[in-house]
Design a protein around this motif. Structure first.
Motif, PDB file in Angstrom:
ATOM      1  N   ALA A  88      17.346  -4.603  -6.472  1.00 48.96           N
ATOM      2  CA  ALA A  88      17.678  -5.660  -5.511  1.00 48.96           C
ATOM      3  C   ALA A  88      17.370  -7.034  -6.080  1.00 48.96           C
ATOM      4  O   ALA A  88      18.135  -7.985  -5.887  1.00 48.96           O
ATOM      5  CB  ALA A  88      16.907  -5.440  -4.216  1.00 48.96           C
ATOM      6  N   LEU A  89      16.272  -7.159  -6.806  1.00 46.27           N
ATOM      7  CA  LEU A  89      15.921  -8.440  -7.406  1.00 46.27           C
ATOM      8  C   LEU A  89      16.954  -8.871  -8.451  1.00 46.27           C
ATOM      9  O   LEU A  89      17.291 -10.046  -8.552  1.00 46.27           O
ATOM     10  CB  LEU A  89      14.539  -8.354  -8.055  1.00 46.27           C
ATOM     11  N   LEU A  90      17.448  -7.922  -9.224  1.00 50.06           N
ATOM     12  CA  LEU A  90      18.436  -8.245 -10.249  1.00 50.06           C
ATOM     13  C   LEU A  90      19.725  -8.785  -9.639  1.00 50.06           C
ATOM     14  O   LEU A  90      20.422  -9.578 -10.256  1.00 50.06           O
ATOM     15  CB  LEU A  90      18.720  -7.005 -11.103  1.00 50.06           C
ATOM     16  N   ALA A 123       9.574   0.919  -3.286  1.00 49.86           N
ATOM     17  CA  ALA A 123       9.049   1.210  -4.615  1.00 49.86           C
ATOM     18  C   ALA A 123       9.744   0.337  -5.652  1.00 49.86           C
ATOM     19  O   ALA A 123      10.846  -0.167  -5.432  1.00 49.86           O
ATOM     20  CB  ALA A 123       9.264   2.684  -4.939  1.00 49.86           C
ATOM     21  N   TRP A 124       9.107   0.184  -6.819  1.00 46.93           N
ATOM     22  CA  TRP A 124       9.581  -0.761  -7.815  1.00 46.93           C
ATOM     23  C   TRP A 124      11.005  -0.465  -8.292  1.00 46.93           C
ATOM     24  O   TRP A 124      11.805  -1.376  -8.463  1.00 46.93           O
ATOM     25  CB  TRP A 124       8.618  -0.800  -8.995  1.00 46.93           C
ATOM     26  N   ASN A 125      11.339   0.799  -8.506  1.00 45.67           N
ATOM     27  CA  ASN A 125      12.678   1.092  -9.024  1.00 45.67           C
ATOM     28  C   ASN A 125      13.766   0.669  -8.045  1.00 45.67           C
ATOM     29  O   ASN A 125      14.871   0.290  -8.444  1.00 45.67           O
ATOM     30  CB  ASN A 125      12.808   2.575  -9.375  1.00 45.67           C
ATOM     31  N   VAL A 126      13.469   0.687  -6.741  1.00 53.57           N
ATOM     32  CA  VAL A 126      14.421   0.229  -5.728  1.00 53.57           C
ATOM     33  C   VAL A 126      14.420  -1.296  -5.655  1.00 53.57           C
ATOM     34  O   VAL A 126      15.473  -1.938  -5.649  1.00 53.57           O
ATOM     35  CB  VAL A 126      14.086   0.826  -4.344  1.00 53.57           C
ATOM     36  N   SER A 167      13.042  -6.316   4.817  1.00 54.13           N
ATOM     37  CA  SER A 167      11.680  -5.803   4.636  1.00 54.13           C
ATOM     38  C   SER A 167      11.660  -4.417   4.014  1.00 54.13           C
ATOM     39  O   SER A 167      10.746  -4.073   3.254  1.00 54.13           O
ATOM     40  CB  SER A 167      10.947  -5.792   5.974  1.00 54.13           C
ATOM     41  N   LYS A 168      12.694  -3.602   4.298  1.00 48.55           N
ATOM     42  CA  LYS A 168      12.730  -2.244   3.758  1.00 48.55           C
ATOM     43  C   LYS A 168      12.823  -2.280   2.234  1.00 48.55           C
ATOM     44  O   LYS A 168      12.118  -1.554   1.529  1.00 48.55           O
ATOM     45  CB  LYS A 168      13.917  -1.476   4.342  1.00 48.55           C
ATOM     46  N   GLN A 226       0.797  -1.226   0.000  1.00 45.09           N
ATOM     47  CA  GLN A 226       0.000   0.000   0.000  1.00 45.09           C
ATOM     48  C   GLN A 226       0.835   1.285   0.000  1.00 45.09           C
ATOM     49  O   GLN A 226       0.454   2.285  -0.631  1.00 45.09           O
ATOM     50  CB  GLN A 226      -0.950   0.017   1.204  1.00 45.09           C
ATOM     51  N   ASP A 227       1.998   1.298   0.664  1.00 44.35           N
ATOM     52  CA  ASP A 227       2.775   2.538   0.793  1.00 44.35           C
ATOM     53  C   ASP A 227       3.392   2.987  -0.522  1.00 44.35           C
ATOM     54  O   ASP A 227       3.385   4.176  -0.858  1.00 44.35           O
ATOM     55  CB  ASP A 227       3.883   2.370   1.843  1.00 44.35           C
ATOM     56  N   HIS A 228       3.962   2.048  -1.272  1.00 47.51           N
ATOM     57  CA  HIS A 228       4.720   2.429  -2.468  1.00 47.51           C
ATOM     58  C   HIS A 228       4.101   1.935  -3.771  1.00 47.51           C
ATOM     59  O   HIS A 228       4.599   2.255  -4.854  1.00 47.51           O
ATOM     60  CB  HIS A 228       6.146   1.887  -2.359  1.00 47.51           C
ATOM     61  N   TRP A 229       3.039   1.143  -3.680  1.00 44.47           N
ATOM     62  CA  TRP A 229       2.413   0.591  -4.884  1.00 44.47           C
ATOM     63  C   TRP A 229       0.907   0.925  -4.897  1.00 44.47           C
ATOM     64  O   TRP A 229       0.096   0.171  -5.394  1.00 44.47           O
ATOM     65  CB  TRP A 229       2.573  -0.929  -4.926  1.00 44.47           C
TER      66      TRP A 229
END
Length: 271
Positions: free
Chosen positions: A266-268, A259-262, A253-254, A220-223
């Protein structure tokens, strides 16, 4: 020994029946003395042990048979083990490609039922039937005969689900909540291996990698989206299979809820 008996007799044999059925087999069915039968049992037991040991090696590149043993352990089912033993009957010498194709068909039949959370209680009988009915099949016809046998099943307790039914179910299924983590990880590993196979990459290591939600559980916060209907629609996607991926390391968790760009960066690194 129970699974070996099923592979020999093509009968579903309960664990408590193993001793009496084995005794009857030796005395009346086998046509062999116990001393002559033991080397065959030993040979297949050694092979069974080799599959089991290989399946526990987390970085080993597994054959389809070994991978099937690993998946059975993760899924807490042993339905296909009599079939594997049967396919490796001494003296039969089926080509590896033939064995792999039969295993792939049988595994698809069982795993698709797991995807739909259908009962597996009657599948042991079907495996025994396949062994009994097709024990005379040659190497050139066994794949077609076993596949056709499974395709003809039409009872709700045994049928082989098709692509359309699987797609429909997985488009709405909250997979993360519906399946145990170990089973879900097996599904995701299989997807990863399929992508890797297309580019001749090795299998993903089976190291119990964390499962990450791409759209986070706390989104909810960033999406955020506008309106109750949009919120309900977005929330419905969180636990679906398409929103899950394996990571080499858990994201804190942070980052996980960022947000997606952050989160993408990390996922990559960890995907």
């Amino acid at each position: 020994l129970n699974q070996w008996l099923v592979s020999r007799l093509g009968e579903e044999i309960g664990p408590q029946q193993t001793f009496t059925r084995f005794k009857a087999f030796v005395e009346h069915d086998s046509g062999q003395k116990m001393g002559d039968l033991l080397p065959t049992i030993k040979q297949q037991a050694d092979l069974y042990e080799a599959w089991t040991v290989a399946a526990d090696e987390k970085d080993r590149q597994l054959s389809p048979v070994e991978l099937s043993v690993y998946r059975m352990k993760a899924n807490e089912v042993e339905l296909l083990k009599p079939l594997l033993i049967w396919l490796h009957t001494p003296g039969r010498e089926l080509p590896r490609a033939v064995v792999d194709a039969v295993v792939a068909a049988a595994e698809s039949w069982i795993v698709r039922r797991m995807f739909l959370r259908l009962t597996t209680s009657d599948l042991g009988r079907v495996v025994a039937d396949v062994i009994r009915v097709h024990s005379d099949a040659s190497a050139s016809e066994i794949v077609e005969r076993v596949t056709s046998h499974l395709s003809r099943l039409n009872a709700s307790s045994t049928y082989w689900p098709g692509d359309a039914e699987i797609r429909k179910a997985l488009s709405t299924e909250a997979a993360y909540r519906r399946f145990r983590v170990a089973r879900l990880r097996v599904f995701l590993e299989a997807i990863e291996n399929e992508f890797r196979r297309a580019t001749n990459q090795p299998q993903v290591p089976r190291r119990g990698y964390p499962i990450e939600h791409i759209l986070p559980q706390k989104w909810q916060d960033h999406w955020a989206v506008d309106g109750l209907e949009a919120e309900v629609e977005r929330a419905a996607h969180v636990h679906r299979l398409g929103n899950l991926t394996l990571l080499t390391t858990s994201l804190n968790s942070k980052v996980s809820n960022a947000a997606w760009n952050v989160k993408r960066d990390a996922l990559l690194v960890h995907d």
